[in-house]
Design an enzyme around this catalytic site. Structure first.
Site, PDB file in Angstrom:
ATOM      1  N   GLU A   1       0.802  -0.590  -4.806  1.00 49.88           N
ATOM      2  CA  GLU A   1      -0.237   0.529  -5.051  1.00 49.88           C
ATOM      3  C   GLU A   1       0.272   1.947  -4.851  1.00 49.88           C
ATOM      4  OE1 GLU A   1      -3.681   2.807  -3.297  1.00 49.88           O
ATOM      5  OE2 GLU A   1      -1.849   2.689  -2.619  1.00 49.88           O
TER       6      GLU A   1
ATOM      7  N   ASP B   1      -1.124   6.038  -5.820  1.00 45.40           N
ATOM      8  CA  ASP B   1      -2.177   7.005  -5.799  1.00 45.40           C
ATOM      9  C   ASP B   1      -1.659   8.467  -6.987  1.00 45.40           C
ATOM     10  OD1 ASP B   1      -3.845   6.022  -3.578  1.00 45.40           O
ATOM     11  OD2 ASP B   1      -1.979   6.742  -2.495  1.00 45.40           O
TER      12      ASP B   1
ATOM     13  N   HIS C   1      -1.002  10.812  -2.288  1.00 45.63           N
ATOM     14  CA  HIS C   1      -2.180  10.373  -1.926  1.00 45.63           C
ATOM     15  C   HIS C   1      -3.293  11.736  -1.515  1.00 45.63           C
ATOM     16  CE1 HIS C   1      -4.972   9.420   1.065  1.00 45.63           C
ATOM     17  NE2 HIS C   1      -5.517   8.246   0.647  1.00 45.63           N
TER      18      HIS C   1
ATOM     19  N   HIS D   1       0.809  -1.178  -0.073  1.00 48.82           N
ATOM     20  CA  HIS D   1       0.122   0.016  -0.082  1.00 48.82           C
ATOM     21  C   HIS D   1       0.995   1.341   0.014  1.00 48.82           C
ATOM     22  CE1 HIS D   1      -2.779   2.698   2.262  1.00 48.82           C
ATOM     23  NE2 HIS D   1      -3.302   2.545   1.226  1.00 48.82           N
TER      24      HIS D   1
ATOM     25  N   GLU E   1      -4.118   3.818  -8.319  1.00 42.45           N
ATOM     26  CA  GLU E   1      -5.410   4.405  -8.082  1.00 42.45           C
ATOM     27  C   GLU E   1      -5.491   5.762  -8.494  1.00 42.45           C
ATOM     28  OE1 GLU E   1      -6.278   4.179  -3.509  1.00 42.45           O
ATOM     29  OE2 GLU E   1      -7.844   5.793  -4.019  1.00 42.45           O
TER      30      GLU E   1
HETATM   31  O1  G3P Z   1      -6.319   1.346  -2.987  1.00 45.35           O
HETATM   32  C1  G3P Z   1      -6.313   0.772  -1.795  1.00 45.35           C
HETATM   33  C2  G3P Z   1      -6.212   1.872  -0.722  1.00 45.35           C
HETATM   34  O2  G3P Z   1      -5.200   2.742  -1.414  1.00 45.35           O
HETATM   35  C3  G3P Z   1      -7.698   2.953  -0.815  1.00 45.35           C
HETATM   36  O3  G3P Z   1      -7.371   4.030  -0.032  1.00 45.35           O
HETATM   37  O4  G3P Z   1      -7.155   6.268   0.785  1.00 45.35           O
HETATM   38  O5  G3P Z   1      -5.377   4.420   1.051  1.00 45.35           O
HETATM   39  O6  G3P Z   1      -5.998   5.474  -1.316  1.00 45.35           O
HETATM   40  P1  G3P Z   1      -6.591   5.166   0.004  1.00 45.35           P
HETATM   41 MG    MG Z   2      -4.608   4.281  -2.579  1.00 43.29          MG
END
Ligand code: G3P
Ligand code: MG
Length: 300
Positions: free
Chosen positions: A51, A53, A66, A24, A163
């Site tokens: 992952e 953002d 993020h 993450h 994401e």
């Molecule tokens: O994609 C999983 C997770 O990253 C979603 O929430 O707020 O951490 O981007 P967030």
């Molecule tokens: Mg995320």
């Protein structure tokens, strides 16, 4: 439904045994989130994928951050002290890439006071070696562009979940821009696109190519599987709070997803100890977990 030539989806569908681990924002326990440094550590830890953002800057560059604001994860408030853009909170969308490119995106992670998602907050600060700390504090850790993050992932022969943060913009245009970068990097078959924004999910899924798209949701409302499929999603990515309300409901959801061939991915799970949340989700049969700790606290 035919199987596309996508390595993320095929890895999820072919999984046997433990849920796959998706780092993450990279290895957020040991490096500043959403940086190349965090990605490299997560790859070394053996994560299935990482992952990140993504959102656009004022001048339209896609950057890996993020929060809407640059404040938590950079030194923007120091370098741009007195700048009127501080009033709304130093928003990514108010800055050009050339400005963001020079921010220090590493030092915040070592904050001894322990801000959100810092090493102190994750209880890993003491475990970081002096040389790693000095690297992170050097001022050389930067916010990456999506293009650079994709390039690193390709060089590592690895996989990534991109994401797309919800944005006040045309979803078709943003999805097309992101997928053009993915294709340019020759990464379409190694990318899972996801978003909480259903218009961005639908727009990304409507673009032909080897990428696949996942629907992100904090909760699992009745009919969510139908809804995901209607948007063109091939995975369901749920918040951990969406499960655990009732064992019957969880099992019914897993059974429904299995029949339709949709893997279930759960965020964010850092409890890898015996009898912890990760164990519970493994028993339930989820396909992958997003974790800030791809080393799983050293647990084999
Ligand atoms: O994609 C999983 C997770 O990253 C979603 O929430 O707020 O951490 O981007 P967030
Ligand atoms: Mg995320």
């Amino acid at each position: 439904m035919g199987r596309p030539a996508n390595r993320v989806l095929n890895g999820l569908l072919d999984r046997v045994g433990l849920p796959l681990l998706i780092a993450h924002r990279g290895d957020s326990f040991h490096a500043p989130e959403n940086t190349l440094e965090a990605a490299r550590l997560a790859h070394q830890a053996g994560a299935f994928a990482w992952e990140l953002d993504v959102q656009p800057t004022r001048d339209g560059t896609l950057v890996v951050v993020h929060d809407d604001s640059l404040t938590r994860t950079t030194d923007v408030a120091v370098g741009y002290q007195g700048d009127p853009r501080g009033k709304p909170g130093f928003l990514v969308r108010d800055f050009d890439w050339s400005e963001i490119a020079s921010l220090d995106a590493g030092s915040w992670f070592l904050d001894p006071a322990g801000g959100p998602r810092s090493a102190r907050a994750f209880s890993t600060l003491e475990s970081l070696s002096p040389s790693w700390r000095s690297e992170l504090a050097s001022g050389r850790v930067r916010i990456p562009t999506l293009a650079i993050a994709l390039e690193l992932t390709r060089q590592l022969d690895w996989l990534v979940n991109v994401e797309i943060k919800a944005c006040d913009c045309n979803p078709e245009t943003l999805a097309a821009q992101i997928l053009a970068e993915v294709v340019h990097a020759d990464m379409a078959d190694r990318v899972l696109i996801s978003s909480f924004d259903h218009a961005l999910v639908a727009a990304s899924a409507a673009i032909p190519g080897d990428h696949v798209v996942g629907l992100l949701s904090e909760t699992a409302e009745p009919g969510i599987v139908d809804h995901a499929l209607a948007l063109g999603a091939r995975t369901l990515n749920l918040g951990v709070e969406a499960l655990g309300k009732s064992p019957d409901r969880d099992q019914a959801l897993l059974a429904d997803l299995a029949v339709r061939g949709l893997p279930l991915l759960i965020y964010t799970v850092n409890d890898h100890g015996p009898g912890g949340m990760a164990d519970h989700l493994r028993e339930l049969g989820v396909s992958a977990l997003f974790t800030d700790d791809p080393r799983r606290g050293g647990r084999p």
